[in-house]
Design a protein around this motif. Structure first.
Motif, PDB file in Angstrom:
ATOM      1  N   ARG A  34       4.182   5.763  -5.249  1.00 35.78           N
ATOM      2  CA  ARG A  34       4.298   5.778  -6.705  1.00 35.78           C
ATOM      3  C   ARG A  34       3.344   6.800  -7.318  1.00 35.78           C
ATOM      4  O   ARG A  34       3.694   7.512  -8.256  1.00 35.78           O
ATOM      5  N   GLN A  35       2.141   6.889  -6.754  1.00 36.71           N
ATOM      6  CA  GLN A  35       1.174   7.874  -7.257  1.00 36.71           C
ATOM      7  C   GLN A  35       1.728   9.294  -7.131  1.00 36.71           C
ATOM      8  O   GLN A  35       1.485  10.144  -7.988  1.00 36.71           O
TER       9      GLN A  35
ATOM     10  N   VAL B 217       9.294  13.345  -1.112  1.00 38.80           N
ATOM     11  CA  VAL B 217       9.028  12.091  -0.392  1.00 38.80           C
ATOM     12  C   VAL B 217       8.382  12.381   0.959  1.00 38.80           C
ATOM     13  O   VAL B 217       7.417  11.725   1.357  1.00 38.80           O
ATOM     14  N   VAL B 218       8.917  13.403   1.665  1.00 37.10           N
ATOM     15  CA  VAL B 218       8.325  13.763   2.956  1.00 37.10           C
ATOM     16  C   VAL B 218       6.877  14.210   2.777  1.00 37.10           C
ATOM     17  O   VAL B 218       6.002  13.864   3.566  1.00 37.10           O
ATOM     18  N   ALA B 219       6.607  14.978   1.709  1.00 39.74           N
ATOM     19  CA  ALA B 219       5.246  15.436   1.462  1.00 39.74           C
ATOM     20  C   ALA B 219       4.311  14.273   1.156  1.00 39.74           C
ATOM     21  O   ALA B 219       3.103  14.364   1.414  1.00 39.74           O
TER      22      ALA B 219
ATOM     23  N   VAL C  55       6.379  13.901  -9.691  1.00 38.58           N
ATOM     24  CA  VAL C  55       7.562  14.587  -9.185  1.00 38.58           C
ATOM     25  C   VAL C  55       8.767  14.281 -10.066  1.00 38.58           C
ATOM     26  O   VAL C  55       9.551  15.173 -10.410  1.00 38.58           O
ATOM     27  N   ALA C  56       8.923  13.005 -10.452  1.00 40.08           N
ATOM     28  CA  ALA C  56      10.046  12.638 -11.318  1.00 40.08           C
ATOM     29  C   ALA C  56       9.944  13.332 -12.668  1.00 40.08           C
ATOM     30  O   ALA C  56      10.939  13.846 -13.197  1.00 40.08           O
ATOM     31  N   ALA C  57       8.719  13.364 -13.226  1.00 39.61           N
ATOM     32  CA  ALA C  57       8.547  14.043 -14.512  1.00 39.61           C
ATOM     33  C   ALA C  57       8.857  15.533 -14.384  1.00 39.61           C
ATOM     34  O   ALA C  57       9.528  16.119 -15.245  1.00 39.61           O
TER      35      ALA C  57
ATOM     36  N   VAL D  98       0.838  -1.200   0.000  1.00 35.18           N
ATOM     37  CA  VAL D  98       0.000   0.000   0.000  1.00 35.18           C
ATOM     38  C   VAL D  98       0.874   1.252   0.000  1.00 35.18           C
ATOM     39  O   VAL D  98       0.598   2.227  -0.710  1.00 35.18           O
ATOM     40  N   LEU D  99       1.949   1.239   0.808  1.00 33.32           N
ATOM     41  CA  LEU D  99       2.851   2.384   0.860  1.00 33.32           C
ATOM     42  C   LEU D  99       3.486   2.632  -0.504  1.00 33.32           C
ATOM     43  O   LEU D  99       3.571   3.781  -0.974  1.00 33.32           O
ATOM     44  N   ALA D 100       3.927   1.540  -1.163  1.00 29.88           N
ATOM     45  CA  ALA D 100       4.540   1.687  -2.490  1.00 29.88           C
ATOM     46  C   ALA D 100       3.527   2.242  -3.489  1.00 29.88           C
ATOM     47  O   ALA D 100       3.870   3.073  -4.343  1.00 29.88           O
TER      48      ALA D 100
END
Length: 907
Positions: A834-835, A885-887, A840-842, A828-830
């Motif tokens: 990922r969502q 990631v923190v957000a 963010v990566a883009a 669930v965390l992953a």
């Protein structure tokens, strides 16, 4: 689950509505009323009465409006009461007042949402408005002259082949007189020169005042009329003319209380009685001076053609353009080069707009700051737009009912836009206040030396910009949510917006796109700030080549009226330094014309004994020249790497000596030993004596921390009259002490007062203060960039958090089912991370590419840092990813707490 039927009273009330309207919408209205009635009953008897009252009023109004509409406007195919196509625009405008009232009621019920949006918009609009006000006052506002766009500056340019490399330099007297006499495309050519003067008013202590000497015609060239008194007469610019002065308006107000009888009074300027003949108008500034004196140039003896020291302006003649005037200038320069090849080889004059001369090199910095605030505003708009879009999805049932009750799509869109306009207006009002506070802080500090700072104000121009920015922000924030929130597929029914998978996925993709855009903009902003922070760090750690941490600096200039011979000037400074050496807490005192980072140095041509002088067209030999008293190098701890320093034995009658620095040795001696060689200052007749090189001084940065050491040579001050035909009346005092700098400064002032009460000591500062001031502009720009970057980073993190929190809330049922089917917490965390991290990566990739191009705009502001510095890019990208990631973790932890029972409750 079946709905509780609406009471008979409400059904009877619906009979007031037209039949076609009841057929289409009565069922939805009854169901909605039943739900609200159940809520009112739970709230108490008073709430039920209020509900019935509002319902009676609303249904009565709607019935009257629909019956009137159906009787006056023919229906067209496609719906009840549909308006003719020609009334589309008036229909959109009609009823705005009602929408404003509805928007106020809606926002009042959600104060937290409204406050967050208003504050966020106020930050973005406030920063943009504040920086625009500075850009407007410095770069855009017309100068306080008549037709300022036709006023041009006349400047000299030295190419390297001349032996110098100056993009902008002053003129010589003959150059000015020749150009004034021959120019036809530029008229009213007038000269001026910067200076400082010692002013004494009545019994008050004398003070040093920034001044300028101007040709009598200069104010007429600018088209300036004095507030009081008169301008200079032509005879006052001739040798032996009357001593007169014009005061600046602010100086007159501060020093004379704005007295009407100031004109005609006399003051002492440089020890000589001078009559005040005029007061400049308010707002007029020229040459950063507080007062203006007549510039005296004797046409019969204007000085050497290579002796540069005056500036000039002119006004384009009627019908002339800058291009035609520059073409005429080129023809004149070709003639000068043929007539004076020894001076005008690699040296010529050119014209530039007066505004460019005044703003100097602050234009790139201000435009870069304006661009940074623009990025902040874009991030703010993306953040708020995402929030409005999410809130709009929660209001899809409300919008569906409004559509069902006859409101067109344009009307519903207008309601959303009106809400955004109200929020933006409130943010704009607060933003103007924030901008005013920021401007007051800039004026209070004023360590940057911004030109035309007096023109910076919150006036109608800035308010108009703030108003326009507010409207643009309202559209940027509300237009997309209004369009998407009222789309047909989103409002097909009261619950369709939440259940339609395609529409839901499309809206989620759009919000993720907004997040990617926020990340990209934030990355550009933070990379810019990171580059400037690294540049400032590089500047702070530059080794200047000397150690003056415990040194106090002060300037002193001796007036010719009371120190009428070079011998008296030299004797005064010799005795002054001796008295300062005897002060308690003073380790060493000295004086010089060339104190690093404090006083400028002139470039003087020289020749070397036994070396052929450069010919025409070859680079001349020249270097910065300093006149120093014994002990100066030791006081500043500037090392003598070979030979000896200047000593007390180097008197005016002793053998002339000179010291050179390592940069001069590298450039002109090519590995040969300079000790014992002879050097002299070049003159046309070779009349000056040879000076023996007795020492080599270590290189140090004398002009600015940013500029490398230049070739220099040092002449004993007392030998200046003999070795250079020059004795400077202006010197900088340097004192190295062991005690408190304030106590040393007090002792210095007392010694000067005891020596001559008519002298004004000025620019008293410790060397650390001087170095901080030299970095003030870099520190100012870096601080603002860092502030804007921090704002962008926080807003970007908020946007990421909002999208992930919304996604988790929307997928509560799905996550519950996954947990019921055995999904682990890690899975669930992953899923949640990922969502959030995909957009963010883009955005990070897009931001890195954009920063690679955009960072070149601040390349001129950087020192020893590449605009594509890999370490900065990698560090900022890593920091943004960590913040992202923190957000994501906060809503991700919320997702982990979703139990399988949630799936059953959502079913």
């Amino acid at each position: 689950m079946s709905r509780v039927p609406a009471p008979i009273g409400f059904r009877l009330l619906l009979r007031l509505l037209p039949r076609e309207f009841r057929r289409r919408y009565a069922a939805d209205m009854a169901a909605t009323f039943a739900d609200r009635r159940a809520e009112a009953r739970a709230a108490g008897h008073g709430a039920s009465l209020r509900l019935w009252g509002r319902t009676l009023l609303d249904v009565t109004r709607t019935a009257a409006a629909e019956r009137r509409r159906s009787s006056l406007r023919p229906a067209r195919p496609g719906g009840f009461g549909a308006r003719p196509r020609s009334s589309a625009v008036p229909g959109f405008v009609h009823g705005v007042g009602d929408d404003v009232r509805v928007a106020f009621r809606v926002l009042r019920r959600q104060p937290g949402y409204a406050a967050f949006v208003v504050f966020t918009l106020a930050v973005g609009l406030g920063a943009t408005t504040a920086v625009f006000s500075v850009v407007d006052g410095v770069l855009l506002r017309p100068l306080p002259f008549a037709d300022p766009d036709r006023v041009v500056g006349v400047w000299g340019r030295f190419l390297p082949e001349s032996g110098f490399d100056f993009a902008r330099f002053s003129l010589s007297g003959p150059e000015y007189l020749d150009y004034r006499a021959t120019a036809t495309q530029v008229e009213g050519v007038a000269a001026w020169a910067r200076s400082t003067v010692t002013l004494a008013v009545g019994e008050a202590d004398p003070e040093r005042v920034p001044a300028a000497s101007i040709a009598p015609a200069l104010l007429d060239t600018l088209g300036v009329s004095l507030a009081n008194g008169r301008s200079f007469r032509p005879d006052e610019g001739a040798p032996g003319g009357a001593r007169v002065v014009i005061l600046g308006h602010a100086f007159w107000r501060d020093h004379f209380g704005g007295a009407a009888d100031t004109v005609g009074r006399t003051v002492l300027i440089n020890g000589r009685s001078t009559t005040i003949v005029g007061i400049a108008p308010a707002g007029f500034e020229f040459a950063n001076a507080d007062l203006w004196l007549p510039l005296v140039i004797d046409p019969a003896n204007p000085g050497g053609r290579a002796a540069h020291g005056i500036f000039a302006i002119g006004r384009l003649a009627p019908g002339a353009t800058l291009e035609s005037a520059s073409a005429e200038m080129s023809v004149l320069m070709d003639g000068w080069k043929r007539a004076y090849p020894e001076v005008h080889t690699g040296h010529f004059l050119y014209l530039s707009p007066i505004l460019d001369d005044l703003v100097g090199n602050v234009r790139p910095m201000l435009l870069a700051l304006l661009g940074a605030t623009g990025l902040v505003l874009l991030i703010v708009c993306a953040n708020v737009s995402s929030l409005v879009l999410a809130r709009g999805e929660l209001r899809l049932p409300e919008m569906a009912i409004r559509r069902a009750l006859g409101a067109g799509r344009a009307r519903v869109m207008r309601l959303v836009l009106v809400e955004c306009l109200l929020l933006s207006t409130a943010g704009g009002v607060i933003a103007v206040g924030l901008a005013a506070v920021g401007l007051r802080a800039v004026r209070a500090l004023d360590q940057v030396g911004l030109p035309r700072l007096e023109s910076v104000a919150i006036d109608w121009r800035v308010l108009a910009f703030a108003f326009a920015a507010t409207l643009v922000a309202a559209l940027a924030v509300g237009l997309v949510p209004a369009v998407r929130g009222t789309a047909a597929q989103a409002t097909a029914g009261t619950g369709a917006g939440d259940r339609a998978p395609t529409a839901g996925r499309a809206r989620l993709r759009f919000r993720r796109g907004l997040v990617a855009g926020e990340v990209a903009l934030t990355l550009v902003l933070v990379i810019g700030a990171g580059l400037m922070l690294r540049s400032l760090q590089q500047l702070r750690h530059v080794d200047p080549g000397f150690d003056a941490h415990d040194v106090l600096l002060a300037s002193l200039s001796l007036p010719a009226a009371t120190y009428d011979t070079d011998a008296r000037v030299r004797a005064f400074y010799r005795d002054l330094v001796a008295r300062l050496d005897a002060l308690p807490g003073v380790v060493r005192a000295s004086a010089s014309t060339a104190v690093p980072l404090y006083s400028g140095t002139g470039l003087w041509d020289f020749e070397l004994d036994g070396e052929p002088a450069p010919g025409p067209g070859q680079p001349a030999w020249n270097a910065a020249t300093g006149f120093v008293l014994p002990g100066f190098l030791e006081t500043m701890r500037i090392p003598v790497v070979r030979g000896r320093s200047i000593e007390a034995a180097d008197t005016a009658t002793a053998e002339p000596v000179v010291l050179v620095n390592e940069a001069l040795v590298r450039k002109f001696f090519h590995g040969r030993d300079p000790i014992g060689r002879r050097l002299r200052i070049e003159t046309n007749d070779g009349s000056l004596p040879w000076m023996t090189i007795v020492g080599i001084v270590g290189d140090y940065r004398d002009q600015a921390v940013q500029t490398p050491a230049q070739p220099m040579y040092f002449i004993p001050y007392v030998q200046g009259e003999r070795s250079a035909a020059f004795t400077s009346r202006y010197l900088t005092i340097v004192i190295r002490g062991t005690g408190d700098a304030a106590a040393t400064a007090s002792g210095l002032r007392q010694v000067v007062r005891d020596a001559d009460r008519g002298l004004a000591l000025y620019s008293v500062a410790s060397f650390p203060e001087t170095r901080r001031e030299s970095l003030a502009r870099d520190r100012f720009a870096t601080s603002l960039f860092a502030t804007f970057a921090a704002i962008g980073l926080v807003l970007g993190a908020t946007g990421i958090y909002g999208v992930i929190a919304y996604t988790v809330a929307r997928r509560t049922r799905e996550i519950g089912i996954r947990r019921a089917l055995g999904a682990s917490s890690r899975a669930v965390l992953a899923l949640v991370l990922r969502q959030g991290l995909v957009p963010v990566a883009a955005g990070t990739l897009a931001g890195l590419a954009a920063a690679w191009y955009a960072s070149r705009a601040i390349a001129a502001q950087l020192f020893n840092v590449s605009p594509t510095d890999a370490a900065t890019y990698a560090g900022v990208a890593g920091m943004v990813l960590i913040v992202s990631v923190v957000a994501c973790l906060v809503p991700a932890r919320r997702a982990l707490r979703i139990a399988a029972s949630m799936a059953l409750r959502e079913s």
